[in-house]
Design a protein around this motif. Structure first.
Motif, mmCIF file in Angstrom:
data_model
loop_
_atom_site.group_PDB
_atom_site.id
_atom_site.type_symbol
_atom_site.label_atom_id
_atom_site.label_comp_id
_atom_site.label_asym_id
_atom_site.label_seq_id
_atom_site.Cartn_x
_atom_site.Cartn_y
_atom_site.Cartn_z
ATOM 1 N N ASP A 122 0.821 -1.219 0.000
ATOM 2 C CA ASP A 122 0.000 0.000 0.000
ATOM 3 C C ASP A 122 0.857 1.273 0.000
ATOM 4 O O ASP A 122 0.377 2.334 -0.370
ATOM 5 C CB ASP A 122 -0.930 -0.019 1.223
ATOM 6 C CG ASP A 122 -2.165 0.850 1.016
ATOM 7 O OD1 ASP A 122 -2.609 0.993 -0.148
ATOM 8 O OD2 ASP A 122 -2.677 1.407 2.010
ATOM 9 N N SER A 123 2.114 1.154 0.394
ATOM 10 C CA SER A 123 3.009 2.329 0.401
ATOM 11 C C SER A 123 3.788 2.432 -0.916
ATOM 12 O O SER A 123 4.837 3.075 -0.973
ATOM 13 C CB SER A 123 3.986 2.220 1.576
ATOM 14 O OG SER A 123 4.643 0.965 1.544
ATOM 15 N N LYS A 126 3.127 6.142 -5.898
ATOM 16 C CA LYS A 126 1.722 6.295 -6.277
ATOM 17 C C LYS A 126 1.407 6.047 -7.766
ATOM 18 O O LYS A 126 0.376 5.428 -8.087
ATOM 19 C CB LYS A 126 1.219 7.686 -5.858
ATOM 20 C CG LYS A 126 -0.275 7.817 -5.927
ATOM 21 C CD LYS A 126 -0.741 9.169 -5.392
ATOM 22 C CE LYS A 126 -2.020 9.585 -6.061
ATOM 23 N NZ LYS A 126 -2.009 11.001 -6.435
ATOM 24 N N GLY A 172 8.946 2.098 2.297
ATOM 25 C CA GLY A 172 7.830 2.499 1.451
ATOM 26 C C GLY A 172 7.879 3.982 1.109
ATOM 27 O O GLY A 172 8.467 4.787 1.839
ATOM 28 N N SER A 173 7.254 4.336 -0.023
ATOM 29 C CA SER A 173 7.189 5.744 -0.413
ATOM 30 C C SER A 173 6.444 6.557 0.644
ATOM 31 O O SER A 173 5.414 6.110 1.170
ATOM 32 C CB SER A 173 6.481 5.886 -1.764
ATOM 33 O OG SER A 173 7.397 5.731 -2.843
ATOM 34 N N THR A 175 5.955 7.021 3.648
ATOM 35 C CA THR A 175 5.793 6.624 5.051
ATOM 36 C C THR A 175 6.930 5.730 5.557
ATOM 37 O O THR A 175 6.990 5.447 6.759
ATOM 38 C CB THR A 175 4.424 5.948 5.258
ATOM 39 O OG1 THR A 175 4.132 5.123 4.111
ATOM 40 C CG2 THR A 175 3.329 6.979 5.380
ATOM 41 N N GLU A 177 7.903 2.608 5.777
ATOM 42 C CA GLU A 177 7.828 1.330 6.489
ATOM 43 C C GLU A 177 8.832 0.357 5.873
ATOM 44 O O GLU A 177 9.024 0.339 4.666
ATOM 45 C CB GLU A 177 6.422 0.705 6.362
ATOM 46 C CG GLU A 177 5.296 1.549 6.918
ATOM 47 C CD GLU A 177 4.693 2.475 5.873
ATOM 48 O OE1 GLU A 177 5.326 2.720 4.818
ATOM 49 O OE2 GLU A 177 3.574 2.975 6.114
ATOM 50 N N LEU A 367 -1.450 10.741 0.405
ATOM 51 C CA LEU A 367 -1.841 9.625 1.287
ATOM 52 C C LEU A 367 -3.313 9.269 1.112
ATOM 53 O O LEU A 367 -3.727 8.156 1.422
ATOM 54 C CB LEU A 367 -1.564 9.985 2.752
ATOM 55 C CG LEU A 367 -0.087 10.205 3.112
ATOM 56 C CD1 LEU A 367 0.065 10.592 4.576
ATOM 57 C CD2 LEU A 367 0.749 8.972 2.796
ATOM 58 N N ARG A 370 -4.341 6.008 -0.651
ATOM 59 C CA ARG A 370 -4.054 4.685 -0.066
ATOM 60 C C ARG A 370 -5.331 3.922 0.260
ATOM 61 O O ARG A 370 -6.368 4.517 0.562
ATOM 62 C CB ARG A 370 -3.231 4.859 1.207
ATOM 63 C CG ARG A 370 -1.882 5.480 0.871
ATOM 64 C CD ARG A 370 -0.767 4.842 1.589
ATOM 65 N NE ARG A 370 0.475 5.391 1.071
ATOM 66 C CZ ARG A 370 1.611 5.421 1.745
ATOM 67 N NH1 ARG A 370 1.661 4.942 2.965
ATOM 68 N NH2 ARG A 370 2.684 5.920 1.190
ATOM 69 N N VAL A 374 -3.859 5.989 6.945
ATOM 70 C CA VAL A 374 -2.577 6.299 7.580
ATOM 71 C C VAL A 374 -2.853 7.339 8.660
ATOM 72 O O VAL A 374 -3.342 8.416 8.351
ATOM 73 C CB VAL A 374 -1.573 6.877 6.551
ATOM 74 C CG1 VAL A 374 -0.238 7.161 7.214
ATOM 75 C CG2 VAL A 374 -1.393 5.922 5.385
#
Ligand SMILES: *Cc1c(COP(=O)(O)O)cnc(C)c1O
Length: 406
Positions: A122-123, A126, A172-173, A175, A177, A367, A370, A374
């Motif tokens: 999910d990250s 985009k 991740g992009s 965020t 993670e 965000l 997503r 978040v």
């Protein structure tokens, strides 16, 4: 002793046209055929930039005997870059694409068939999500987005009989993670599922996806490898001969090509990648630690910081950090985020990263795309820390945070 003297440096003998051409042909024809090159006059440090769509073949047999016969597949500069990237990635096959996004979308397309299912973190960057939702769905591929914090067992529990590919990005992009890439790659392989990672943050240098069992390592060379914010290029690397052949075939089938000038510039950037990344990483961490101490800052998202949730995985898998990370501001009045960004003088406002210059963006509008919510507790910002003196960068941020907090 004029006859015996060495010609002055820089003088060279002109290549003349064959006598028949020179004497019998019209000047129009001679202007087309004079000045052709056979071989190179000397060796340079960088590869020759061969600008060529047409490749001249030595004889009629070579037209159809498998000799490199057209420039779209690449010439000297592209081949030199592919070889150097194979070294960087520990790959047996590398292909170039005209952007990082093209490398991602083309390699995803190359390995999927209608009816396949795809799991995407999910990250993810985009535009990859947009490609999956808009393009892949039209071709009968179904997509689900998974939580970047899922472990290998949790993630593989989402895979069904038609799941063909898992797309990872770690960090991740936006965020940042971290994923347990090795565990996911192993579990996926046991289930016959391919893995592909967007390794742009690691730049092929800080993390080695292929050594961790990932099937396809993709990066936007546009970022750190090029390093000067002026070229688009992407690469796909693999150690799997069958997959490598599939990607090579899809390049042919779709007609992708990259320019020799861009390949040259990208290779030039690669020569200083290690040195630049050291400095980006060091300055980035200095700025990240400094930000963590500022009253306007709620949290810093940087896996190389000991308190970060991804720190253990980062320490295990990565040899260093780059200059890209996020931070969360304490909630303020709605106009304050723009006031903060507009107050920055050294940090440019721009979406890309990996160049020598520092950049900042706000992230919250992105965000919203997503699948999973978040909740960070305040506005998310992203910084790219460039090669400027770090004290000047913190002074710039100090002034802008004062504006934010004012
Ligand atoms: C910029 C970026 C891309 C796309 O690269 P382009 O060369 O701009 O197409 C892909 N993935 C990540 C993580 C990026 O930051």
């Amino acid at each position: 002793m004029i006859g015996g003297a060495k010609p002055p440096y820089g003088c060279r003998q002109h290549h003349s046209l064959a006598p028949t051409l020179a004497t019998r042909m019209d000047e129009e024809t001679r202007l087309i055929h004079a000045g052709q090159t056979d071989g190179l006059p000397a060796r340079t440090v960088g590869p020759p930039v061969q600008r060529g769509s047409t490749v001249l073949l030595p004889n009629a047999r070579a037209l159809y005997d498998g000799t490199l016969g057209y420039g779209r597949a690449g010439l000297a500069a592209q081949f030199a870059l592919m070889d150097a990237l194979a070294e960087l990635e520990g790959a047996t096959a590398v292909q170039l694409f005209p952007s990082g996004l093209a490398a991602l979308t083309a390699s995803i397309m190359a390995v999927l068939e209608a009816g396949d299912h795809l799991l995407v973190v999910d990250s993810v960057y985009k535009p990859v999500r947009q490609f999956c939702d808009k393009v892949l769905r039209r071709f009968g591929v179904t997509v689900d987005y998974y939580d970047p914090r899922l472990d290998a067992a949790g993630l593989l529990a989402l895979a069904g009989p038609t799941t063909r590919l898992i797309v990872l990005e770690s960090p991740g992009s936006l965020t940042f993670e971290m994923q347990d890439v090795a565990a996911i790659a192993t579990a996926a392989r046991q289930r016959g599922v391919l893995t592909l990672i967007d390794n742009t943050w690691g730049a092929g240098r800080l993390f080695k996806p292929l050594a961790h069992g990932v099937g396809l390592s993709v990066q936007a060379l546009t970022k750190y490898v090029c390093g000067h914010s002026d070229v688009f290029m992407g690469s796909v690397a693999t150690t799997d001969a069958a997959i490598g052949a599939r990607i090579a075939a899809s390049i042919q089938d779709h007609g992708w090509a990259v320019s020799p000038d861009d390949a040259y510039q990208t290779l030039r950037g690669l020569r200083t990648l290690a040195t630049r990344l050291d400095r980006h990483g060091e300055s980035g961490l200095t700025v990240a630690r400094w930000l963590a101490d500022q009253p306007q800052v709620l949290r810093v998202l940087h896996p190389a910081l000991p308190g970060d949730p991804g720190h253990a995985l980062w320490s295990r898998d990565f040899s260093g950090a780059c200059g890209l990370f996020g931070f969360v501001l304490r909630p303020g009045a709605p106009d304050r985020v723009e006031a903060f960004l507009d107050a920055l003088k050294l940090f440019g406002l721009g979406f890309s990263w990996g160049g020598f210059e520092s950049l900042a963006i706000s992230c919250d509008p992105q965000l919203k795309a997503r699948t999973l919510p978040v909740a960070l507790g305040g506005p998310l910002m992203r910084l790219h820390v460039g090669l400027e003196a770090v004290d000047d960068l913190t002074a710039d941020l100090r002034a802008a945070l004062d504006v934010y907090g004012a």
